[in-house]
Write an enzyme that holds these catalytic residues in place. Structure first.
Site, PDB file in Angstrom:
ATOM      1  N   LYS A  81     111.259 106.026  45.545  1.00 56.37           N
ATOM      2  CA  LYS A  81     112.065 105.541  46.659  1.00 56.37           C
ATOM      3  C   LYS A  81     111.424 104.234  47.103  1.00 56.37           C
ATOM      4  O   LYS A  81     110.345 104.232  47.690  1.00 56.37           O
ATOM      5  CB  LYS A  81     112.090 106.559  47.812  1.00 56.37           C
ATOM      6  CG  LYS A  81     112.845 106.046  49.020  1.00 56.37           C
ATOM      7  CD  LYS A  81     112.744 106.985  50.212  1.00 56.37           C
ATOM      8  CE  LYS A  81     113.198 106.251  51.465  1.00 56.37           C
ATOM      9  NZ  LYS A  81     113.058 107.076  52.670  1.00 56.37           N
ATOM     10  N   ALA A 138     118.255 107.099  56.103  1.00 60.05           N
ATOM     11  CA  ALA A 138     117.718 106.634  57.392  1.00 60.05           C
ATOM     12  C   ALA A 138     118.790 106.513  58.466  1.00 60.05           C
ATOM     13  O   ALA A 138     119.934 106.138  58.201  1.00 60.05           O
ATOM     14  CB  ALA A 138     116.992 105.298  57.270  1.00 60.05           C
TER      15      ALA A 138
END
Lengths: 256, 65
Positions: free
Chosen positions: A95, A183
């Site tokens: 990531k 997020a």
């Protein structure tokens, strides 16, 4: 869902940070049904060895890990962290975070594209934490990314999907690229909304870890994501501006 | 000689990165290493020399989002 030729059952990817205890983290992962959890690398003391216990816990859960480059502000930092993560975790998945601004934690998209290119050439399978910008997304695909992870809102804010228009456009522009909202998710309804837009998955951490009952919240997110996905597949109705009666008008009685 | 390990000064007598890790009690711990900002794979620690003032990073799995 297929991510870099790996079949993943759950569309919820869960972070492992900020939980009240390791036991609650473990139970939250189980309640979420997540197949993939995110992890990081941090300095280890030869004496305390706290990372070793954490790793043993994650391994006991039987999940796949997605290591991150959180906190990296340069291409070099991110690439070096990715190299170290690949050795420790034994996966090409990364990531990729290249942070450009400390207050918003928004990605440095220029550094992100460069780091993604270098890592892809080196055999990594990159999950870039990016914005909903279409042109940046194109560059990331050109750099070798086969998954995109646009933010919903800045990390840790819990504000949900800040730019529905942009996220919808991204989905329409890349119908065949797995898109993961990463997020900014604060509530299960935010996650459901992302899935209703046709996003493939949601990656979140704080919304579960900082809930009053993280285990119950993990289960709530799992249900919301499943519901949102089912709704997308079912084909939501088109919204309209004017009211339209749902009960038939024809056959209504006339009184007087 | 003095080297910097995870931001703190340590005195070691090691000639290689592998020896330094052993002296710093890492033994069999699962860690990844970098020397002066560059990744050093585990298989190369035994042949990677260290010198006075070197900066060593020793990282392990941690919680992450």
């Amino acid at each position: 869902m297929n991510l870099y030729s790996v079949e993943v059952n759950s569309r919820l990817l869960l972070g492992t940070s900020q939980y009240p205890s390791p036991a609650i983290l473990g139970n939250a992962v189980k309640a979420s049904g997540a197949d993939v959890v995110t992890v990081s690398l941090r300095r280890e003391s030869g004496k305390s060895r706290s990372g070793q216990d954490f790793w043993a816990l994650i391994q006991s859960l039987g999940v796949r890990v997605l290591p991150n480059t959180a906190g990296c502000h340069s291409v070099k930092e991110a690439v070096t962290t990715a190299e170290m993560a690949r050795e420790i975790f034994g996966t090409n998945w990364i990531k990729l975070e290249v942070i450009g601004e400390a207050d918003t934690l928004q990605p440095d998209v220029f550094g992100l594209v460069e780091a993604a290119r270098r890592l892809s050439v080196d055999g990594f399978e990159v999950f870039p934490y990016t914005t909903e910008d279409l042109v940046v997304a194109e560059r990331l695909i050109e750099a070798g990314c086969r998954v995109l992870m646009p933010w919903g809102a800045p990390i840790g804010t819990g504000k949900g999907l800040n730019n529905i228009f942009g996220l919808r456009a991204l989905r329409a522009h890349f119908p065949n690229v797995p898109l993961v909202i990463d997020a900014g998710i604060g509530l299960p309804s935010h996650a459901a909304a992302a899935m209703e837009l046709g996003y493939d998955a949601v990656l979140l951490n704080t919304a579960v870890a900082k809930a009053g009952d993280p285990v119950a919240m993990a289960a709530a997110f799992a249900k919301a994501i499943e519901a949102g996905r089912s709704a997308f597949i079912a084909g939501p109705m088109e919204p309209r501006d004017m009211a339209a009666p749902s009960t038939p008008v024809i056959g209504k009685a006339q009184f007087g | 000689m003095w080297v910097r390990v995870n931001g703190a000064e340590h005195e070691v007598t090691a000639a290689t990165l592998a020896e330094a890790l052993e002296q710093l009690d890492y033994d069999d711990a699962l860690v990844a290493t970098a020397l002066n900002g560059c990744f050093v794979p585990a298989r190369r620690r035994g042949t990677t020399p260290i010198a006075e003032g070197d900066s060593i990073e020793v990282l392990a799995p941690k919680q992450g989002g």
